[in-house]
Design a protein around this motif. Sequence first.
Motif, PDB file in Angstrom:
ATOM      1  N   SER A  27       0.838  -1.303  -0.056  1.00 43.28           N
ATOM      2  CA  SER A  27       0.038  -0.030  -0.111  1.00 43.28           C
ATOM      3  C   SER A  27       0.992   1.314  -0.014  1.00 43.28           C
ATOM      4  O   SER A  27       0.349   2.270  -0.159  1.00 43.28           O
ATOM      5  N   GLU A  28       2.123   1.293   0.343  1.00 47.05           N
ATOM      6  CA  GLU A  28       2.692   2.478   0.367  1.00 47.05           C
ATOM      7  C   GLU A  28       4.346   2.157  -0.082  1.00 47.05           C
ATOM      8  O   GLU A  28       4.890   0.753   0.185  1.00 47.05           O
ATOM      9  N   ARG A  29       5.204   3.159  -0.024  1.00 46.83           N
ATOM     10  CA  ARG A  29       6.552   3.149  -0.606  1.00 46.83           C
ATOM     11  C   ARG A  29       7.198   2.955   1.132  1.00 46.83           C
ATOM     12  O   ARG A  29       7.034   3.657   1.972  1.00 46.83           O
ATOM     13  N   VAL A  30       7.969   1.690   1.037  1.00 48.50           N
ATOM     14  CA  VAL A  30       8.541   1.333   2.472  1.00 48.50           C
ATOM     15  C   VAL A  30      10.009   1.756   2.431  1.00 48.50           C
ATOM     16  O   VAL A  30      10.899   1.856   3.412  1.00 48.50           O
ATOM     17  N   ILE A  31      10.613   2.268   1.157  1.00 44.37           N
ATOM     18  CA  ILE A  31      12.002   2.836   1.126  1.00 44.37           C
ATOM     19  C   ILE A  31      12.080   3.877   0.694  1.00 44.37           C
ATOM     20  O   ILE A  31      11.601   4.060  -0.626  1.00 44.37           O
ATOM     21  N   GLN A  32      12.678   5.188   1.427  1.00 49.22           N
ATOM     22  CA  GLN A  32      12.722   6.224   0.661  1.00 49.22           C
ATOM     23  C   GLN A  32      14.254   6.667   0.430  1.00 49.22           C
ATOM     24  O   GLN A  32      15.234   6.053   1.006  1.00 49.22           O
ATOM     25  N   ALA A  33      14.474   7.654  -0.573  1.00 50.07           N
ATOM     26  CA  ALA A  33      15.780   8.063  -0.901  1.00 50.07           C
ATOM     27  C   ALA A  33      16.267   8.738   0.275  1.00 50.07           C
ATOM     28  O   ALA A  33      15.696   9.469   1.244  1.00 50.07           O
ATOM     29  N   THR A  34      17.603   8.608   0.593  1.00 49.55           N
ATOM     30  CA  THR A  34      18.245   9.334   1.696  1.00 49.55           C
ATOM     31  C   THR A  34      18.344  10.641   1.366  1.00 49.55           C
ATOM     32  O   THR A  34      18.638  11.438   0.530  1.00 49.55           O
ATOM     33  N   LEU A  35      17.985  11.573   2.439  1.00 44.71           N
ATOM     34  CA  LEU A  35      17.848  13.134   2.517  1.00 44.71           C
ATOM     35  C   LEU A  35      19.050  13.619   2.722  1.00 44.71           C
ATOM     36  O   LEU A  35      19.728  13.163   3.636  1.00 44.71           O
ATOM     37  N   GLU A  36      19.508  14.804   2.179  1.00 39.71           N
ATOM     38  CA  GLU A  36      20.656  15.268   2.512  1.00 39.71           C
ATOM     39  C   GLU A  36      20.309  16.240   4.110  1.00 39.71           C
ATOM     40  O   GLU A  36      19.340  16.848   4.228  1.00 39.71           O
ATOM     41  N   PRO A  37      21.113  16.000   5.166  1.00 38.12           N
ATOM     42  CA  PRO A  37      20.939  16.679   6.303  1.00 38.12           C
ATOM     43  C   PRO A  37      21.135  18.099   6.277  1.00 38.12           C
ATOM     44  O   PRO A  37      21.853  18.539   5.586  1.00 38.12           O
ATOM     45  N   GLU A  38      20.089  18.695   7.047  1.00 37.85           N
ATOM     46  CA  GLU A  38      20.341  20.256   7.308  1.00 37.85           C
ATOM     47  C   GLU A  38      21.258  20.490   8.493  1.00 37.85           C
ATOM     48  O   GLU A  38      20.855  19.894   9.473  1.00 37.85           O
ATOM     49  N   SER A  41      24.242  24.232  12.955  1.00 40.09           N
ATOM     50  CA  SER A  41      25.026  24.512  13.968  1.00 40.09           C
ATOM     51  C   SER A  41      26.000  23.494  14.348  1.00 40.09           C
ATOM     52  O   SER A  41      25.839  22.294  13.522  1.00 40.09           O
ATOM     53  N   ALA A  42      27.052  23.835  15.012  1.00 42.85           N
ATOM     54  CA  ALA A  42      28.077  22.958  15.200  1.00 42.85           C
ATOM     55  C   ALA A  42      27.585  21.454  15.752  1.00 42.85           C
ATOM     56  O   ALA A  42      27.890  20.493  15.434  1.00 42.85           O
ATOM     57  N   HIS A  43      26.305  21.441  16.744  1.00 41.91           N
ATOM     58  CA  HIS A  43      25.747  20.207  17.152  1.00 41.91           C
ATOM     59  C   HIS A  43      25.137  19.406  16.155  1.00 41.91           C
ATOM     60  O   HIS A  43      25.243  18.143  16.331  1.00 41.91           O
ATOM     61  N   ASP A  44      24.490  20.235  15.116  1.00 46.06           N
ATOM     62  CA  ASP A  44      23.777  19.418  14.058  1.00 46.06           C
ATOM     63  C   ASP A  44      24.907  18.792  13.140  1.00 46.06           C
ATOM     64  O   ASP A  44      24.934  17.740  12.817  1.00 46.06           O
ATOM     65  N   ALA A  45      26.106  19.263  13.010  1.00 47.82           N
ATOM     66  CA  ALA A  45      27.167  18.706  12.365  1.00 47.82           C
ATOM     67  C   ALA A  45      27.898  17.666  12.922  1.00 47.82           C
ATOM     68  O   ALA A  45      28.242  16.741  12.472  1.00 47.82           O
ATOM     69  N   LEU A  46      27.746  17.611  14.375  1.00 51.65           N
ATOM     70  CA  LEU A  46      28.624  16.751  15.242  1.00 51.65           C
ATOM     71  C   LEU A  46      27.601  15.428  15.087  1.00 51.65           C
ATOM     72  O   LEU A  46      27.721  14.271  14.957  1.00 51.65           O
ATOM     73  N   ALA A  47      26.190  15.886  14.944  1.00 48.04           N
ATOM     74  CA  ALA A  47      25.301  14.552  14.786  1.00 48.04           C
ATOM     75  C   ALA A  47      25.561  13.729  13.230  1.00 48.04           C
ATOM     76  O   ALA A  47      25.210  12.583  13.329  1.00 48.04           O
ATOM     77  N   VAL A  48      25.604  14.664  12.494  1.00 44.50           N
ATOM     78  CA  VAL A  48      25.813  14.124  11.012  1.00 44.50           C
ATOM     79  C   VAL A  48      27.187  13.378  11.028  1.00 44.50           C
ATOM     80  O   VAL A  48      27.197  12.233  10.476  1.00 44.50           O
ATOM     81  N   CYS A  49      28.104  13.727  11.706  1.00 47.34           N
ATOM     82  CA  CYS A  49      29.336  13.142  11.821  1.00 47.34           C
ATOM     83  C   CYS A  49      29.376  11.850  12.723  1.00 47.34           C
ATOM     84  O   CYS A  49      29.812  10.960  11.859  1.00 47.34           O
TER      85      CYS A  49
END
Length: 495
Positions: A27-38, A41-49
């Motif tokens: 009934s639905e798409r179960v796999i999505q394309a990977t999105l580029e992280p937004e 801040s440095a804390h966002d970048a730490l989470a991405v790393c």
Amino acid sequence: DPDVWLVSSIEEYDEDRQVGTQGPLFSERVIQATLEPEVHSAHDALAVCLHETGVVEIPRIAELLGRAEDEVIAELGSAIYLDAGRSQPGRDVWVPADEALSGAVRTKLADARKAAETDPRFARTVAALEEAQPEDLRPSDITARLGAPWIPTADIEGFIAEVIGVEAGVWHTKEVASWTLDKGPFRGKAEATSVWGTERRPAGELIEDALNQAIPQIWDAWRDENGEHRQLNAQETEAAKEKLAAIKTAFQAWVWQDPERAERLVRLYNDTYNNLVPRAFDGSHLQLPGASTTIQLRAHQKRVVWRIIATGNTYMAHAVGSGKTFSMCAAIMEQRRLGLISKAMVVVPGHCLAQMAREFLMLYPTAKILVADETNFVKARRQRFLARAATGQWDAIIITHDAFKFIPVETKFEQAMIEAQIASYESLLCEIDADDRISRKRIERMKEGMKAKLDGLASRKDDLVHLGEIGIDQILVDEAQQFRKLSFGTNQSSL
């Protein structure tokens, strides 16, 4: 059919009612394309790393932000710290705060203070670790019993001399959890068989019982025309137990009486045992690329996935129904994505095999898994399955406990382990006091047992693909208590 699980994973099957219903795939798409992280801040970048590599990489964080590394470090502040234990001249190792301020924090503090003497950047790590130190326990919080491995033998000897009135040597071999007492000086001492012992169990033997956590038993033995007989003497045994209890009580009262001794033992206990701070793992940064978007892992599941990634070995003590299966699957695929492992093996009880295979592909529909129960390990199929496991690029190989027991370990590897154990026993024998005959005999018996096992391996032939040739570099075991067969040092005679 080993490939049947890919088909069965598209439905949701109720094993109790034996009813299957269409899964989300219909009934639905179960796999999505990977999105580029937004990254804002440095804390966002730490989470991405952490998501990309599993570790703190300052150059990568700086690249994501487009700033200088010094600016990134300053903005992250207390979120990361320099690791004194792993950093080297010219190579800084940064770790998340939850890792830096947990574990053996007293040991880490000593390392950080030493590093701060030559590098002032570690001063921040020192200050944070000082705040993270566990509160010292007081004498009233510590149980100091005879036979506790942290109490020095000199203090045991002091107790025997001051309270029992006998100068006797005490030896402790921690590696095999063995205490030995020189019982010779107790001979001829009236207190040894009246105040602190009995005629059948003198004080020297009772103190050794206390040190080794043994329960005294007095046996009457006799011989007649039917042979030798033994019978427990209940009265003498109870009398010995009462004397043993009196010795233990006297030691617990004596050990804290002297202020200097009490202070020294409290410091020793706190430094040795009250040293660990549990790490609070946070897996909120995990995005789980490739996982079905119709299944959302809970916070505790992401925490254990991150714990497996960060530590490599983890005990998942989750309650039944809390999602251990999905957590194990996600941990495998995340480690594969990060390049931490190449091929995992999941070992489950026979009745859980279908559930594990089905739920693995429900969470990761594109995963490549190989599934087999013990029927794949009958003599006619064993070689074929192991060859398939070794030559395929599998994300995971799922087998039952019984099937796992058929997979051999390379004989040379097992021989090397046993030889290393024998070498450690030989080294230990050189270190043991010559007067400690009991520990020496105990280690000699263990050494002979290992030699007998080594001789048995010499005649074994490797006629199957062994575990190393399959390429397995991580094993996840469900119901792991069924594999509790490793030996360990203990003075409990019943274990």
